[in-house]
Design a protein around this motif. Sequence first.
Motif, PDB file in Angstrom:
ATOM      1  N   ASP A 187      -4.166  -0.934   6.068  1.00  0.00           N
ATOM      2  CA  ASP A 187      -3.840   0.428   6.027  1.00  0.00           C
ATOM      3  C   ASP A 187      -2.259   0.355   5.776  1.00  0.00           C
ATOM      4  N   GLU A 211      -1.175  -0.553   2.369  1.00  0.00           N
ATOM      5  CA  GLU A 211      -1.640   0.341   1.284  1.00  0.00           C
ATOM      6  C   GLU A 211      -0.506   1.178   1.379  1.00  0.00           C
ATOM      7  N   GLN A 212      -0.008   1.624   2.662  1.00  0.00           N
ATOM      8  CA  GLN A 212       0.924   2.683   2.721  1.00  0.00           C
ATOM      9  C   GLN A 212       2.406   2.327   2.300  1.00  0.00           C
TER      10      GLN A 212
END
Length: 87
Positions: free
Chosen positions: A10, A13-14
């Motif tokens: 995550d 991806e951020q």
Amino acid sequence: MTRMENLQPDLEEQTRQDARYQAAMASINRSKIEREKSGYVVMSAAMNYGEGALGDGLFGKVSHAAKLFMIAFACALPVMFVWAYLL
């Protein structure tokens, strides 16, 4: 697996999305600047044309002759239409 290992995809991806967002915003800002530059170019050309057309140089004389020709043509055009279509 620890909680940090679960969050790693995550976070990556951020980070990727943040980089893409920054690139997109930079592109938008560049296009705004290019559009603003083209506006300045148009205004500069119009102002320089006006200064040159009112001057005493060759361009000013040609511009004045063109204005006189257009005025004469606008006055003569109705007369030519009357001759051509009514007489």
